[in-house]
Design a protein around this motif. Sequence first.
Motif, short mmCIF file in Angstrom:
data_model
loop_
_atom_site.label_atom_id
_atom_site.label_comp_id
_atom_site.label_asym_id
_atom_site.label_seq_id
_atom_site.Cartn_x
_atom_site.Cartn_y
_atom_site.Cartn_z
N PHE A 319 0.85 -1.19 0.00
CA PHE A 319 0.00 0.00 0.00
C PHE A 319 0.89 1.25 0.00
O PHE A 319 1.82 1.36 0.80
CB PHE A 319 -0.90 0.01 1.24
CG PHE A 319 -1.72 -1.24 1.42
CD1 PHE A 319 -2.94 -1.37 0.78
CD2 PHE A 319 -1.27 -2.28 2.21
CE1 PHE A 319 -3.71 -2.53 0.94
CE2 PHE A 319 -2.02 -3.45 2.38
CZ PHE A 319 -3.25 -3.56 1.74
N PHE A 320 0.57 2.19 -0.87
CA PHE A 320 1.34 3.42 -1.00
C PHE A 320 0.45 4.63 -0.69
O PHE A 320 -0.75 4.61 -0.96
CB PHE A 320 1.90 3.57 -2.41
CG PHE A 320 2.72 2.40 -2.88
CD1 PHE A 320 4.04 2.26 -2.49
CD2 PHE A 320 2.17 1.43 -3.70
CE1 PHE A 320 4.80 1.18 -2.92
CE2 PHE A 320 2.91 0.34 -4.14
CZ PHE A 320 4.24 0.22 -3.75
N ILE A 321 1.07 5.67 -0.14
CA ILE A 321 0.34 6.91 0.18
C ILE A 321 0.72 7.99 -0.83
O ILE A 321 1.90 8.22 -1.10
CB ILE A 321 0.68 7.38 1.60
CG1 ILE A 321 0.30 6.31 2.64
CG2 ILE A 321 -0.03 8.69 1.92
CD1 ILE A 321 0.77 6.64 4.05
N SER A 322 -0.28 8.66 -1.36
CA SER A 322 -0.04 9.75 -2.30
C SER A 322 0.70 10.90 -1.63
O SER A 322 0.39 11.30 -0.51
CB SER A 322 -1.38 10.27 -2.84
OG SER A 322 -1.20 11.51 -3.49
N SER A 323 1.68 11.44 -2.34
CA SER A 323 2.43 12.59 -1.82
C SER A 323 1.57 13.86 -1.81
O SER A 323 1.94 14.84 -1.17
CB SER A 323 3.67 12.83 -2.67
OG SER A 323 3.30 13.13 -4.01
N LYS A 324 0.45 13.83 -2.52
CA LYS A 324 -0.41 15.02 -2.60
C LYS A 324 -1.71 14.83 -1.83
O LYS A 324 -2.65 15.63 -2.01
CB LYS A 324 -0.72 15.34 -4.07
CG LYS A 324 0.50 15.56 -4.94
CD LYS A 324 1.34 16.74 -4.47
CE LYS A 324 2.53 16.96 -5.39
NZ LYS A 324 3.41 18.06 -4.92
N SER A 325 -1.78 13.81 -1.01
CA SER A 325 -3.00 13.61 -0.22
C SER A 325 -3.27 14.80 0.67
O SER A 325 -2.37 15.30 1.36
CB SER A 325 -2.85 12.34 0.64
OG SER A 325 -3.94 12.26 1.55
N GLN A 326 -4.50 15.26 0.65
CA GLN A 326 -4.90 16.36 1.54
C GLN A 326 -5.28 15.83 2.92
O GLN A 326 -5.61 16.60 3.81
CB GLN A 326 -6.10 17.11 0.93
CG GLN A 326 -5.77 17.83 -0.37
CD GLN A 326 -4.65 18.86 -0.19
OE1 GLN A 326 -4.77 19.76 0.64
NE2 GLN A 326 -3.57 18.71 -0.94
N ASN A 327 -5.23 14.52 3.06
CA ASN A 327 -5.56 13.87 4.33
C ASN A 327 -4.42 12.94 4.74
O ASN A 327 -4.64 11.81 5.16
CB ASN A 327 -6.86 13.07 4.19
CG ASN A 327 -8.00 13.91 3.65
OD1 ASN A 327 -8.34 14.92 4.24
ND2 ASN A 327 -8.56 13.50 2.53
N SER A 328 -3.21 13.42 4.62
CA SER A 328 -2.06 12.53 4.77
C SER A 328 -1.93 11.98 6.19
O SER A 328 -1.46 10.86 6.36
CB SER A 328 -0.77 13.26 4.37
OG SER A 328 -0.62 14.45 5.11
N LEU A 329 -2.35 12.72 7.20
CA LEU A 329 -2.27 12.21 8.56
C LEU A 329 -3.19 11.00 8.75
O LEU A 329 -2.78 9.97 9.28
CB LEU A 329 -2.65 13.31 9.57
CG LEU A 329 -2.35 12.98 11.04
CD1 LEU A 329 -0.87 12.77 11.27
CD2 LEU A 329 -2.88 14.10 11.94
N ALA A 330 -4.41 11.12 8.28
CA ALA A 330 -5.35 10.00 8.38
C ALA A 330 -4.91 8.84 7.49
O ALA A 330 -5.01 7.67 7.88
CB ALA A 330 -6.75 10.47 7.98
#
Length: 428
Positions: A319-330
């Motif tokens: 699973f990868f997290i987007s670098s531009k997520s506006q909800n990166s903490l969650a």
Amino acid sequence: MKVHTTGTTAFGRRSFALGAVSVTAALVLSACGGSDAAESTDSTDLASAGATTLTMWVDAERSPALTDVTAQFKEDTGIEIKLVTKDFEQVSDDFITQVPTGKGPDLIVGPHDWLGKFVQNGVIAPIELGDKAADFQESSVAAMTYEGSTYGVPYSIENIGLLRNADLVPEPATTMDEVIANGKAAVEKGAEFPFLVGMDPKQGDPYHLYPFQTSMGVPVFGTDETGGYDASKLELGNENGAAFAAKVKEWGEGGAGILNSNITADIAKEKFNAGASPYFLTGPWNVPLAQEAGINVVVDPLPTTGDQPAQPFIGVNGFFISSKSQNSLAATEFALNYLTTEAVQDAMFEGGGRPPALTASFDKAAEDPIVEAFGKIGADGVPMPAIPEMGAVWADWGGTELALIKGQGDPAESWAKMVSNVEAKIAK
């Protein structure tokens, strides 16, 4: 391969006071820049910090296994996770295109060999696994590491092994010479093929032949001081390359006939399942149909060709997290503290049959001897290179091997020309 249903503990209900969010989550935000909304909030929980919905891109096969954990996350936090089913063949390109525009998801599921392009395009954020890294098989974390940083939460490891029809050859072999001898003996007794491996009609199959190549000391790339692949060290061109090329031609259609350009992956599967060969070089994905066909399947360690271990490529999904997520903490909290649980890793195994990356989940799955055997082989494997330069290798590598299998060209000259072509493409 039997897929076990494990008696896993239900997802634990969690308190989501912001102060309880792991330090690693903060480290991720620091590393990737995070979203303005997440960094500036003084709220006391994730939802009030601005996150109400997360989006994850996932393919149709894996989506059902994530239903329970997303429901639990919503119950715990009030944050909904929308699972958006995407075409697996297109999803990585869509992710690279849409993340910079702000239209991409917060998370994506996929294989580790997407890492190089994702990092090169700046579309995923690094993630610090911290103490949780020790809970995973070491090779899976290594595969998710690029230029010294970890970029994903692994959930499965897959690799090839040597399937054997134990009714035709009762005992395992340790070398490829023994495999060939056993296979020919089986043919004398009525089998049609001594050995099967599927070939692409235009590209051969360097992925499946790679263990034989590593056994002769010919990896694709060397590594740097961090253990990561170094594209400036093209080991295909080392002193052992010509010897491996000669071996491929020796096994080909003008020689022993072990490798056959007319045997595609589908034909190899069909023939093995019909009992026409004692051996099939393939992955766990072809085991269930063989068992359903009544074949007495066992999985043997990969036979050696040279004096070094036969190391296959391993593929790691995660699973990868987007670098531009506006909800990166969650998104980070979900990745680190939900997707790393035994419950999720068990569910992903039950849904897809891929051996888990989490050691505790793998140990349960390995009650099945087929899973255990593939796991042992994978423990000695090497991650598929995720560096972008790998894209410059496949075509010439596979084409050269295929020509040698057909009996075409001088092995040393053909291999040297292939290496020269790859070097030129990497230099561009």
